[in-house]
Every structure is written in structure tokens, then in C-alpha cells.
Design an enzyme around this catalytic site. Structure first.
Site, PDB file in Angstrom:
ATOM      1  N   ASN A 197      88.553  82.833  57.970  1.00 20.13           N
ATOM      2  CA  ASN A 197      89.691  83.754  58.021  1.00 20.13           C
ATOM      3  C   ASN A 197      89.231  85.130  57.585  1.00 20.13           C
ATOM      4  OD1 ASN A 197      92.698  84.524  57.765  1.00 20.13           O
ATOM      5  ND2 ASN A 197      91.897  84.959  55.711  1.00 20.13           N
ATOM      6  N   GLU A 198      89.578  86.122  58.371  1.00 21.86           N
ATOM      7  CA  GLU A 198      89.190  87.502  58.035  1.00 21.86           C
ATOM      8  C   GLU A 198      87.736  87.520  57.561  1.00 21.86           C
ATOM      9  OE1 GLU A 198      92.208  89.460  55.629  1.00 21.86           O
ATOM     10  OE2 GLU A 198      93.642  89.340  57.271  1.00 21.86           O
ATOM     11  N   TYR A 265      99.231  94.126  59.641  1.00 19.35           N
ATOM     12  CA  TYR A 265     100.338  94.249  58.692  1.00 19.35           C
ATOM     13  C   TYR A 265     100.943  95.648  58.761  1.00 19.35           C
ATOM     14  CZ  TYR A 265      99.225  89.756  56.595  1.00 19.35           C
ATOM     15  OH  TYR A 265      99.050  88.413  56.389  1.00 19.35           O
ATOM     16  N   GLU A 322      98.488  86.498  61.904  1.00 18.78           N
ATOM     17  CA  GLU A 322      99.079  87.066  60.677  1.00 18.78           C
ATOM     18  C   GLU A 322      99.659  88.424  61.032  1.00 18.78           C
ATOM     19  OE1 GLU A 322      96.898  87.297  56.973  1.00 18.78           O
ATOM     20  OE2 GLU A 322      95.893  85.390  57.418  1.00 18.78           O
TER      21      GLU A 322
HETATM   22  O1  AHR Z   1      98.901  86.896  54.084  1.00 12.47           O
HETATM   23  C1  AHR Z   1      98.221  87.294  52.944  1.00 12.47           C
HETATM   24  C2  AHR Z   1      96.745  87.555  53.201  1.00 12.47           C
HETATM   25  O2  AHR Z   1      96.606  88.604  54.098  1.00 12.47           O
HETATM   26  C3  AHR Z   1      95.970  86.447  53.835  1.00 12.47           C
HETATM   27  O3  AHR Z   1      95.531  85.494  52.919  1.00 12.47           O
HETATM   28  C4  AHR Z   1      94.800  87.166  54.438  1.00 12.47           C
HETATM   29  O4  AHR Z   1      94.311  86.538  55.586  1.00 12.47           O
HETATM   30  C5  AHR Z   1      95.363  88.549  54.744  1.00 12.47           C
HETATM   31  O5  AHR Z   1      94.545  89.540  54.265  1.00 12.47           O
END
Ligand code: AHR
Length: 515
Positions: A197-198, A265, A322
């Protein structure tokens, strides 16, 4: 400004957006009912569940001995609310947490499970009471598909291989027998699978080529014993194309993956060190939030262009696994708990994203909002035995008719919403047709100051539902004292020889169904 989701070669429309006093003239919205974009897979409405803050413990899981009513440890109130959302898929166990997760800690007698430190998220206590059985049982009860994120950072290929065998094998062999001894005779199905992940950040700070090699190694050895999951490469974030592009240079990616992910985000300030408050913000942060969230359209488009340039196959998809609002966490919340309030601004941001995903229905078959309960842009907030539904929950509930419907090209000449040097479209729109032939419309007004009248001149039929979510302020939200301040209301809509007419209140999300 002409907006559209995705312009499918059909020409737009003329619109009147002249401002006269406080009243805008009608914006004309056109739907191209003879064209389709693709089926909006229900998984576009997927959610993300990470071991973090109150996302699992207290939010979902209270344990069978809790005074809070529960079924096998899952709280009944939260389950009932989620059940109403038709949650199509859940991604678990992280996030950054996934790269610390030892699956063996979370199986077997709960009394014997070790407590670990949640290193990435505030050093919180991780009691491992919610593990493989609890996740798959919850998914089964919700009728939700499963998306597993394998530990690349601190795990091994062997552990990943064993975990998948434990979950999916029906053989009379050690791992499947261990699962049976732990209370589950039938194997479960892993519908979606990712490794790491990431990986450009919390997942190891790996160079893309290094990650590509590891991904290929894991996917070669870590296999399910029953159905083949959709295999998803963990990709880049925001407008970063290069990282994913370099991963796709690996010659095996076309055969070892069905898609790649991107994370995005929406931070009100775009500043990770001070993201801005979830409530009590002024209009500058309303405007900057809307502007940033609208970037999702370009992000999706540029990722798809990058995938196409890599010629990994027509069916190779983009997974936005995400996304959502990320503000400063609430004062007093535990370190690293990412607990934030959720306002009508979150609702508008969610609807903007969903409308964009509909516009790319043919290329984006799953997304996962971050996160389900008590974390980031949550559906539900809990406080001990109490629970409230957020404005984002209401958007997901209102949008249920879009799950499985066919996305249709739609065009609007949107008036602008302006604040200082920010100018964005005031309207975000989407349309789809369901199996019965009904048209489902979503109309979002991003303007916090003005209502906007709209007309769909070509629409006819019977309005079977017209609902709107708005609020009495830019940060209107539900609290444990006032749980229904932001809830869907009936929207006044007329249908006559001129088509469908309505007036969208400031900062609102509307869904209309026409039979
Ligand atoms: O959703 C919170 C965090 O955001 C996750 O763990 C990560 O993948 C992202 O940076």
C-alpha cells in the site's frame, strides 16, 4: 463553463447563466439517452476499513461480552445502518496498517490473540480481536465483496501464500483444517487482492521498479485456491503519473494484474501539516475544498491515459481505492485516530467524486471511500453506545439507485461559483438508466451562497422520488445531540411540457428518479 463529466463526443448545450441580482437563470441540462458510458459497478460504492483509531474497535467491533447490543461482537446499530447502504465491497486491513499486519495474530481463540502496537497510527493498542474470521463473517452478513490488502512491508511471500490458502482452500490439508478448527468449514472468497500500500511512501519508500518486482513475486506465489481475485497493483497518488507508469513497464504486469490503484484525498488547505478544520471554517476553505475535490476528474483521466499508453490490455482498470476528505482531527481525539466531523461540505465532496466515477464507469469499476466508521470521511460516528449518521452516509444512501445502473452522458453549461481567485463550476451532474428504464439523476450545487435553477428540457415521465440533502450552514453537521440536522428532504420538482424543472438550494446534493 462547459462541464462534463466525460464528453463522449456528443455536443453540448446552450445555457443561460446570467446573473440578475441574486437569481440565476435556469441552467439547461441535457441527457443523451441514446448513448451509454458503461455499467456503474456497485463496487464504485465500496468502503475502506482499516485498523486505525475507532474504525474497527468501538466503531464496528465491541466484542460479544459488551453491553452494547451486538451479534458475535459486531455492534447491531452500526451493522443495521451499514446494511441499509448495500455496501458492495470492503477493503481491509489497511492502508498503511496492512504493511504491519500479521494474519496469524488474528485467528484462533480470541482470548489467546496477542496485543500488538499499531505503529503507524499513534502507537495504539491492537488487540487482534477483529481478524480474518471476523472480517469475512461481517462481509458475508452484509452481502459485501472482499478486498484484501497483503502485507508487503513487514511480511513474507510465504505468509501471504499461507493466508490465502487458509482463507480459500477446501482441501483436507493443514491450513484449511486449521480454519475449520477455528470455526469455519467453508472457504471464503477473496474478490479483490492487492500487495502493499502506498509503496512510494508508508509502504516502504520503494522505487517503482523494486515494487513491481516484489508485486510480481507475491502474485506468482500467493494464490487463492478457489475463485481468481481481481489483482490490483498499488499505484500512485494525486496527479503523480510517473510512479504507476514506471510500474507498468514491468513486462509481467499485464498478465499478473487486472488493474492499478490511485489514492486521492481532499484537504481543505492542500497542506498536510495543517489541513484545515472539519467544522467552523470560513468560505475560503469551502471554496478551496471544492476546487481541490474537482481535481478528481483530471486525476482519473490522466491515470486512464497512462494505462492506455502502456498497452496492458483493454480490460485493465483503474481502482480509486482510497479517497475522501481529510481534515485536522477533532481536538481531544487520540493521536493518529483521524477522527473528524462530517458536514454538508463532505456530502458535496462525496457527490462530486461519485459523479466523476459514474462518468468513467467503463474504466473505474471500484472505489473505496476512506473510511467506514469514525475515521476520515466516515459514514458513521460512534460515541460509546451512541451512533450518528453523517451527511456522507446520506449521500451514499441517496445514491444507492446508481449501483448497477448504466451511466449516460450528460452535459450542462454550469454557472460559476466564485470566491476571490477561485472559480469552479457550481453544478456537478450525473445520470444513469436502471434495468427498468428509469432515469436516475444526481444534481449537486457547490455554491454555498445561491440556489441554482435547472431544467432538463427533454425529460418526461413520472417522478417517483426527488430528495435533496442540504444544510443551514456551510458546516452543517449532525451531532449526538442533534442527529437529524442534515438529513434528506423532499425536493420540489415539476415535470411538464417544458421538461423537468427544479431549484437546487445552496450547498446541496439532489437525487431524482424518473420512471
Ligand atoms: O486512510 C488513511 C491512510 O491514508 C491510509 O492508511 C494510507 O494508505 C493513506 O495514506
Amino acid at each position: 463553463m462547459k462541464t462534463l463529466s466525460k464528453l463522449c463526443g456528443f455536443s453540448a448545450v446552450a445555457m443561460l447563466t446570467a446573473l440578475s441580482g441574486n437569481a440565476y437563470s435556469q441552467s439547461v441540462i441535457e441527457i443523451d439517452q441514446n448513448s451509454t458510458i458503461g455499467v456503474i459497478e456497485p463496487e464504485v460504492y465500496g468502503q475502506f476499513v482499516e485498523h486505525l483509531g475507532g474504525g474497527i474497535y468501538d466503531g464496528l467491533w465491541v466484542g460479544a461480552d459488551s453491553d452494547i447490543p451486538n451479534t458475535d461482537g459486531i455492534r447491531d446499530d452500526v451493522f443495521a445502518a451499514l446494511d441499509k447502504l448495500s455496501v458492495p465491497v470492503m477493503r481491509w486491513p489497511g492502508g498503511c496498517f496492512a504493511d504491519y499486519y500479521r494474519w496469524r495474530d488474528g485467528v484462533g481463540d480470541r482470548a489467546d490473540r496477542p496485543v500488538r502496537i499499531n505503529v503507524n497510527w499513534g502507537g495504539a493498542r491492537e488487540p487482534n480481536q477483529f481478524g480474518t474470521h471476523e472480517f469475512f463473517n461481517l462481509a458475508e452478513r452484509l452481502g459485501s465483496k472482499t478486498y484484501l490488502n497483503i502485507n508487503l512491508g513487514t511480511g513474507t511471500v510465504g505468509e501471504a501464500k499461507d493466508w490465502l490458502e487458509y482463507i480459500t482452500s477446501d482441501a483436507d490439508a493443514a491450513l484449511a483444517n486449521e480454519r475449520r478448527e477455528n470455526g469455519r468449514s467453508e472457504p471464503w472468497v477473496v474478490d479483490y487482492l492487492s500487495v502493499g500500500n502506498e509503496t512510494w511512501g508508508c509502504g516502504g519508500n520503494l522505487r517503482p521498479g523494486a515494487y513491481a518486482d516484489l508485486y510480481a513475486q507475491y502474485m506468482t506465489f500467493a494464490k487463492t485456491a478457489n475463485a481468481q481475485p481481481v489483482r490490483i497493483i498499488s499505484g500512485s497518488h494525486d496527479g503523480n503519473i510517473d510512479y504507476s507508469d514506471a510500474i507498468l513497464d514491468h513486462p509481467a504486469m499485464g498478465s499478473l494484474a487486472e488493474g492499478i490503484s490511485v489514492h486521492f484525498y481532499t484537504l481543505p488547505t492542500s497542506d498536510w501539516s495543517d489541513k484545515g478544520p472539519a467544522t467552523g471554517f470560513a468560505e475560503d476553505q469551502w471554496a478551496s475544498t471544492i476546487e481541490r475535490s474537482l481535481r478528481i476528474n483530471d486525476i482519473v483521466k490522466s491515470q486512464i491515459d497512462m494505462i492506455d499508453a502502456n498497452e496492458v490490455g483493454e480490460d485493465f482498470k483503474l481502482y480509486v481505492d482510497e479517497w475522501g476528505m481529510w481534515t485536522n482531527q477533532e481536538d481531544g481525539a487520540a493521536d493518529g485516530s483521524l477522527y473528524q466531523q462530517n458536514t454538508i461540505r463532505d456530502a458535496v465532496v462525496a457527490a462530486i467524486h461519485l459523479n466523476v466515477f459514474h462518468a468513467y464507469a467503463d474504466r473505474v469499476p471500484m472505489t473505496n471511500i476512506a473510511q467506514m466508521v469514525n475515521v476520515l470521511q466516515a459514514m458513521i460516528l460512534t460515541d460509546g453506545p451512541d451512533m450518528l449518521l453523517t451527511p456522507t452516509y446520506h449521500v451514499y444512501e441517496m445514491y444507492i439507485p446508481f449501483q448497477g445502473a448504466t451511466s449516460i452522458p450528460i452535459s450542462v453549461e454550469s454557472p460559476a461559483y466564485k470566491f476571490e481567485d477561485i472559480s469552479v463550476d457550481a453544478l456537478s451532474v450525473s445520470a444513469a438508466k436502471n434495468a427498468e428504464g428509469s432515469i436516475i439523476l444526481s444534481l449537486v450545487n457547490t455554491d454555498p451562497n445561491h440556489s441554482h435553477p435547472v431544467v432538463l428540457p427533454d425529460m418526461s415521465g413520472t417522478i417517483t422520488s426527488a430528495r435533496v440533502l442540504s444544510g443551514d450552514a456551510m458546516d452543517a453537521h449532525n451531532t449526538f445531540e442533534h442527529k437529524a440536522r442534515v438529513t434528506p428532504q423532499t425536493l420540489a420538482v415539476t415535470m411538464n411540457g417544458d421538461g423537468l424543472n427544479t431549484d437546487l438550494p445552496p450547498h446541496s446534493v439532489a437525487v431524482i428518479i424518473v420512471e
